[in-house]
Design an enzyme around this catalytic site. Structure first.
Site, short mmCIF file in Angstrom:
data_model
loop_
_atom_site.label_atom_id
_atom_site.label_comp_id
_atom_site.label_asym_id
_atom_site.label_seq_id
_atom_site.Cartn_x
_atom_site.Cartn_y
_atom_site.Cartn_z
N GLY A 155 -9.81 6.68 25.09
CA GLY A 155 -10.72 5.54 24.95
C GLY A 155 -11.02 4.89 26.28
CG ASP B 51 -6.35 5.38 25.91
OD1 ASP B 51 -5.66 5.64 24.92
OD2 ASP B 51 -7.42 4.76 25.87
CG HIS C 259 -1.69 -1.21 1.45
ND1 HIS C 259 -1.27 -2.20 2.31
CD2 HIS C 259 -2.86 -1.64 0.91
CE1 HIS C 259 -2.16 -3.18 2.30
NE2 HIS C 259 -3.12 -2.87 1.46
#
Length: 583
Positions: free
Chosen positions: A567, A565, A222
């Site tokens: 999340g 963090d 990619h």
């Protein structure tokens, strides 16, 4: 790189390329809406189905490998981007034969693993027999660089496709096909190199072009950066590549030990733009050096175009160390078996052209995949009250979550959580009471999948699908109530399932730092209040913790020392709200 293309609209390009598969192979059909190429049901007898896929741009992988003796379905994303979990789910549940089970084969890229994993968990939750193999064969990525994510998957993946596809065609069981597919994956090593990066149609031209005399060793399919750049000639390039693959003294890359006594298969793969003439010269050089430098003489040599990087001016080398399959069919026998697809060397038979299959699965009833109740009842009013309080807490906390993510990430975590919370909140405010715990959860899962995107959205969806499966797995446990003990066991099952798709553990600075303590404490105490407190403490512990996974790994600076963090913080907020609402 060349930025000139005959088709510059990437959407039109992908769809027209998929359509061409059905024109060159009458055993295939196209689900245009979901970008799925699948095997027509009257093209082969019922067998274990193989499903693979990924971003477009790697043709003939994956769509052109659909056909009798190889893949049963391939799901295409946009160029170099994973297909969505919904596309994959529709393929597994509605476009391939599922009566004998389904094996999903995916290359080790985060988006592919999460989205294919989410679809696998949804299929399992619907009662299907599904297994998954993740292929990581790129020796260009060493242990240090790969970390917990591991090696990328590249061209060696097609050997997994071919051998397991041939085995499935013999009528083997899902357990046997899964075992052999994993055996091939575990015994394959690859590396690529390229003279140039590639240009994706529809994108701006970048300035990361290699110099005229440079070659990049280990470049990903990619456009990802390689391991090193060199100005060596072909002989020197191949020497470096084989050293990455076969040097047993390189502790960072010695993934597979191959000796002169091993039976091997060599695959030399064109990344898209090397002439057939040059591929012949490259193949000869590789075979010559394997013999002279390592005394390795492959018993099968396959050269051609199997997994490309658009028009990549490069090639890759893959070596498979054959192993005893233990099922009476050797890897070589399966590799040599005919496959009726346009991407492999076997030709379509005259009998197929004379009487082409005509059936499709466009009206397949299996696509709906209606989930069954788990038989474990709960108080929907209490559940809704707890969930509503939790969601309102998350929405209120969005500015803080966004602020934290701006420091250590790309700033979208808070918005994503808020979008998902608002979607679920809207549903539960208008929903009628549903007492079955799994069916109640199913509605929420659908909203999360459609409203939350990114890595965190995929993780939440995988976990929730596995949680629903965990509830249904307890349907015969004798319990009639979805009490804390039942939820604790379902959460534990979900944690185990999520571990198949992410290596995240407590201490990696991810949402798992809040999730794992909650699950562990609930299992130990059956007390939601104590579990929420444990989640809160876990989230707070991420402040100052250096990340091992996620985008934070790539973000410089010392901001991680100042904030938790995002999340983990957002999830702890949810659990605290849940505990408050359930008091």
């Amino acid at each position: 790189m060349s930025s000139k293309h005959f088709i510059n609209d990437p959407t039109q390009l992908v769809l027209s390329a998929l359509k061409s598969i059905t024109l060159t192979n009458p055993t295939t059909a196209l689900d245009t809406e979901n970008k799925v190429i699948y095997l027509r049901p009257d093209a082969a007898k019922p067998q274990v189905s193989l499903v693979s896929g990924g971003g477009s741009g790697h043709e003939p992988s994956f769509a052109a490998f659909v056909g009798p003796g190889l893949l049963s379905g391939a799901v295409a994303g946009t160029i170099f981007a994973s297909p969505s979990a919904e596309q994959i789910r529709r393929c597994i549940l509605g476009r391939v034969e599922a009566s004998k089970g389904v094996l999903v084969i995916v290359m080790n890229y985060t988006g592919d693993v999460l989205n294919f994993g989410m679809a696998v968990e949804k299929a399992k939750a619907a009662g299907m027999d599904v297994e998954m193999v993740v292929m990581g064969d790129d020796a260009g990525v060493g242990r240090e660089a790969g970390g917990k994510v591991g090696r990328r998957g590249i061209a060696g993946t097609v050997l997994v496709h071919k051998i397991s596809g041939a085995l499935a065609a013999t009528g083997a069981t899902l357990k046997e096909v899964h075992k052999v597919a994993q055996l091939v994956a575990d015994n394959t090593v690859s590396i690529g190199s390229s003279l140039s990066h590639v240009h994706v149609p529809g994108r701006e031209v970048t300035e990361d072009e290699l110099k005229k005399d440079e070659v990049e060793i280990g470049m990903g399919i990619h456009n990802e950066a390689g391991s090193e750049k060199t100005t060596a000639d072909l002989s020197g390039i191949v020497k470096i590549m084989l050293k990455y693959m076969l040097d047993s003294s390189d502790n960072d890359r010695a993934f597979l030990s191959i000796s002169s006594s091993d039976e091997t298969v060599l695959l030399v793969n064109n990344l898209g733009s090397v002439s057939v003439l040059e591929m012949g010269g490259i193949t000869t050089e590789v075979v010559t050096q394997l013999a002279s430098e390592y005394s390795i003489k492959p018993v099968r040599i396959i050269a051609g175009t199997f997994m490309t990087s658009l028009n990549g001016l490069g090639f890759s080398i893959s070596l498979l160390r054959t192993k005893d399959t233990g099922i009476g069919k050797s890897m070589l026998e399966l590799l040599d078996a005919p496959a009726e697809c346009s991407g492999w060397s076997a030709a379509i038979s005259s009998s197929t052209w004379a009487k082409p299959p005509t059936e499709t699965r466009e009206k397949s009833g299996a696509e709906a995949g209606e989930n069954k109740p788990c038989g474990l009842e709960m108080d929907p009013k209490l559940a809704t009250r707890g969930l509503k309080t939790a969601l309102e807490h998350v929405i209120k906390a969005e500015p803080d979550i966004t602020k934290y993510d701006t420091v250590v990430g790309d700033g979208d975590c808070g918005i994503g959580l808020k979008r998902g919370a608002e979607g679920v909140l809207e549903h539960i405010n208008s929903a009628t009471g549903q007492a079955d715990a799994a069916l109640y959860l199913d509605k929420i899962i659908s909203i999360v999948e459609n409203t939350m995107d990114g890595t965190s959205g995929a993780l939440y969806a995988i976990f929730l699908n596995a949680l629903a499966h965990g509830l249904r797995s307890q349907s015969d446990s004798g319990s009639k109530q979805a009490d804390a003990k039942v939820w604790a066991k379902a959460l534990s099952i979900a944690m185990e399932s999520m571990g198949k798709y992410t290596p995240a553990q407590p201490g990696d600075r991810t949402l798992v730092d809040a999730l794992a303590p909650f699950v562990e404490q609930l299992g130990a105490s059956n007390d939601v209040q104590k579990a929420a407190q444990a989640a809160d403490e876990g989230a707070k512990s991420t402040k100052g913790m250096k990340a091992s996974l996620g985008r934070t790994v790539y973000v410089g600076g010392s901001g991680f020392k100042e904030v938790p963090d995002p999340g983990a913080y957002g999830l702890a907020v949810f659990f605290n709200g849940l505990a408050e609402g359930l008091r």
